[in-house]
Motif scaffolding. Structure first.
Motif, PDB file in Angstrom:
ATOM      1  N   VAL A 229       0.833  -1.201   0.000  1.00  0.00           N
ATOM      2  CA  VAL A 229       0.000   0.000   0.000  1.00  0.00           C
ATOM      3  C   VAL A 229       0.868   1.252   0.000  1.00  0.00           C
ATOM      4  N   ALA A 230       1.906   1.278   0.839  1.00  0.00           N
ATOM      5  CA  ALA A 230       2.774   2.452   0.930  1.00  0.00           C
ATOM      6  C   ALA A 230       3.452   2.743  -0.407  1.00  0.00           C
ATOM      7  N   LEU A 231       3.955   1.713  -1.069  1.00  0.00           N
ATOM      8  CA  LEU A 231       4.610   1.915  -2.359  1.00  0.00           C
ATOM      9  C   LEU A 231       3.611   2.332  -3.431  1.00  0.00           C
ATOM     10  N   SER A 232       2.417   1.776  -3.364  1.00  0.00           N
ATOM     11  CA  SER A 232       1.389   2.113  -4.352  1.00  0.00           C
ATOM     12  C   SER A 232       0.897   3.546  -4.193  1.00  0.00           C
ATOM     13  N   PHE A 233       0.981   4.099  -3.007  1.00  0.00           N
ATOM     14  CA  PHE A 233       0.638   5.505  -2.800  1.00  0.00           C
ATOM     15  C   PHE A 233       1.801   6.414  -3.177  1.00  0.00           C
ATOM     16  N   ALA A 234       3.036   5.954  -2.976  1.00  0.00           N
ATOM     17  CA  ALA A 234       4.195   6.799  -3.253  1.00  0.00           C
ATOM     18  C   ALA A 234       4.424   6.976  -4.751  1.00  0.00           C
ATOM     19  N   ARG A 235       4.244   5.913  -5.526  1.00  0.00           N
ATOM     20  CA  ARG A 235       4.552   5.989  -6.955  1.00  0.00           C
ATOM     21  C   ARG A 235       3.748   7.067  -7.689  1.00  0.00           C
ATOM     22  N   ALA A 260       7.014  10.655   0.848  1.00  0.00           N
ATOM     23  CA  ALA A 260       6.248   9.413   0.716  1.00  0.00           C
ATOM     24  C   ALA A 260       7.134   8.256   0.263  1.00  0.00           C
ATOM     25  N   ALA A 261       8.031   8.522  -0.678  1.00  0.00           N
ATOM     26  CA  ALA A 261       8.921   7.469  -1.163  1.00  0.00           C
ATOM     27  C   ALA A 261       9.849   6.994  -0.055  1.00  0.00           C
ATOM     28  N   GLY A 262      10.334   7.927   0.751  1.00  0.00           N
ATOM     29  CA  GLY A 262      11.209   7.547   1.853  1.00  0.00           C
ATOM     30  C   GLY A 262      10.498   6.706   2.894  1.00  0.00           C
ATOM     31  N   VAL A 263       9.282   7.100   3.234  1.00  0.00           N
ATOM     32  CA  VAL A 263       8.501   6.339   4.213  1.00  0.00           C
ATOM     33  C   VAL A 263       8.229   4.928   3.699  1.00  0.00           C
ATOM     34  N   ALA A 264       7.819   4.827   2.426  1.00  0.00           N
ATOM     35  CA  ALA A 264       7.498   3.521   1.855  1.00  0.00           C
ATOM     36  C   ALA A 264       8.741   2.632   1.762  1.00  0.00           C
ATOM     37  N   ALA A 265       9.856   3.200   1.323  1.00  0.00           N
ATOM     38  CA  ALA A 265      11.073   2.405   1.172  1.00  0.00           C
ATOM     39  C   ALA A 265      11.611   1.961   2.529  1.00  0.00           C
ATOM     40  N   ASP A 298      17.265   8.417   1.645  1.00  0.00           N
ATOM     41  CA  ASP A 298      16.141   9.104   2.280  1.00  0.00           C
ATOM     42  C   ASP A 298      16.574  10.446   2.850  1.00  0.00           C
ATOM     43  N   THR A 299      17.816  10.513   3.314  1.00  0.00           N
ATOM     44  CA  THR A 299      18.318  11.759   3.905  1.00  0.00           C
ATOM     45  C   THR A 299      19.127  12.597   2.920  1.00  0.00           C
ATOM     46  N   ALA A 300      19.389  12.073   1.712  1.00  0.00           N
ATOM     47  CA  ALA A 300      20.109  12.828   0.694  1.00  0.00           C
ATOM     48  C   ALA A 300      19.152  13.709  -0.096  1.00  0.00           C
ATOM     49  N   TRP A 301      19.677  14.812  -0.611  1.00  0.00           N
ATOM     50  CA  TRP A 301      18.891  15.755  -1.410  1.00  0.00           C
ATOM     51  C   TRP A 301      17.657  16.253  -0.634  1.00  0.00           C
ATOM     52  N   GLY A 302      17.891  16.562   0.628  1.00  0.00           N
ATOM     53  CA  GLY A 302      16.829  17.068   1.495  1.00  0.00           C
ATOM     54  C   GLY A 302      16.331  15.995   2.430  1.00  0.00           C
ATOM     55  N   THR A 303      16.489  16.206   3.715  1.00  0.00           N
ATOM     56  CA  THR A 303      16.005  15.240   4.699  1.00  0.00           C
ATOM     57  C   THR A 303      14.484  15.247   4.728  1.00  0.00           C
ATOM     58  N   PRO A 304      13.863  14.214   5.308  1.00  0.00           N
ATOM     59  CA  PRO A 304      12.404  14.238   5.440  1.00  0.00           C
ATOM     60  C   PRO A 304      11.913  15.485   6.172  1.00  0.00           C
ATOM     61  N   ALA A 305      12.637  15.919   7.208  1.00  0.00           N
ATOM     62  CA  ALA A 305      12.229  17.117   7.943  1.00  0.00           C
ATOM     63  C   ALA A 305      12.274  18.352   7.048  1.00  0.00           C
TER      64      ALA A 305
END
Length: 318
Positions: A229-235, A260-265, A298-305
């Motif tokens: 579900v997480a990957l299907s929402f991120a794509r 979203a991609a970071g959370v799903a991955a 996930d933390t490269a090119w801008g952290t989630p925060a």
């Protein structure tokens, strides 16, 4: 507005799959992690022949003149195979910053990398790159290799670079390049998440406990379903951000896709590790290539925060 891949996109993805398989598949990132970059360089050369390194370079400069949608399709497949090397820097970031003669070299397959503070303060794989740069808010410069920094992933060797003489550049173009690099990282994370899910599902079907495959247990099915579900929402967020990248909603959409991609991955990595049990923690098992790559990107090119804060600012501005 079209959010799903076209037949041409599917053909591009299949071509990338075939090239990586022909170069050795998982042996490519495994060798790279162990310091043997020969197969990774060969893969880079073959993907350059396909046109990948010139995907976002204009046809006038010898590239393919591809779209952001083309780019996210390609990077999802690169993530699925844990393809090593500074693809984000060469393919997604630098073509929007450097002049046409350098863009032409990148399109031809020259390996290039860069630091790009504040979101990418270290250059990835500078030791094996032919062109090394440093980029600021409104400038770029050729750079030399400095000290090496510790990295979460053996596939991403981080280096501090020392910039030379600075050349002024359009700050808006650099900001756009940052967004495109963030989007490429998001697509790579979706691909990595898909591979982790495939590995987990496959192993759950053959690993037995108490005389039954562990994939038959309801609690494990729920965990795998949550990843799906997480990957299907991120794509769709990633593909949607690619469509809107050039307009005023682009930056917020890129940030939403990256989060979203970071959370799903990360969910996929955690679940795959749990499914594999003790063997998933061993250096000998290839699962670790993706398990360590995911938090690093996930933390490269801008952290989630950082990206969550940008989304919040955009919402308040409305």
């Amino acid at each position: 507005m079209r959010f799903v891949p076209t037949d041409e996109h599917e053909a591009l993805g299949e071509a990338i799959d075939e090239i990586i398989a022909g170069c050795g598949g998982v042996d490519v990132p495994r060798g790279w992690a162990n310091g043997d970059t020969a197969s990774g360089r060969r893969l880079w050369s073959q993907l350059a022949d396909l046109g990948l390194t010139g995907l976002r370079v204009s046809e006038d400069d010898g590239g393919m003149g591809g779209t952001p949608q083309d780019m996210v399709v390609a990077f999802e497949r690169l993530g699925y195979h844990a393809a090593p090397g500074p693809y984000i820097e060469s393919v997604a970031f630098l073509p929007h910053v450097v002049p046409s003669d350098i863009r032409a070299q990148i399109a031809q397959g020259v390996i290039a990398t860069t630091s790009a503070a504040p979101h990418a303060p270290w250059a990835v794989d500078a030791q094996i790159s032919d062109l090394i740069y440093a980029v600021g808010d409104s400038w770029w410069a050729e750079a030399t290799v400095g000290s090496e920094e510790e990295s979460l992933s053996a596939l991403r060797r981080l280096v501090v670079v020392d910039p030379g003489e600075r050349t002024s550049s359009d700050s808006a173009a650099i900001a756009f390049a940052h967004d495109e690099a963030s989007l490429a990282a998001a697509a790579y994370l979706v691909g990595a998440g898909e591979r982790l899910l495939d590995e987990a599902v496959s192993y759950a079907g053959v690993r037995e406990q108490f005389g039954r495959p562990i994939g038959e247990y309801q609690s494990l099915k729920h965990q795998l379903a949550d990843v799906r579900v997480a990957l299907s929402f991120a794509r769709p967020l990633v593909h949607g951000a690619a469509v809107t990248l050039s307009d005023h909603t682009g930056p917020r959409a890129v940030s939403a896709a990256k989060v979203a991609a970071g959370v799903a991955a990360r969910r996929a990595a955690r679940t795959a590790l749990q499914v594999h049990g003790a063997i998933g923690y061993t250096a000998e098992h290839h699962l670790g290539l993706w398990v360590t790559q995911v938090p690093a990107l996930d933390t490269a090119w801008g952290t989630p925060a950082t990206h969550r804060a940008r989304i919040a600012r955009a919402l308040r501005a409305e």
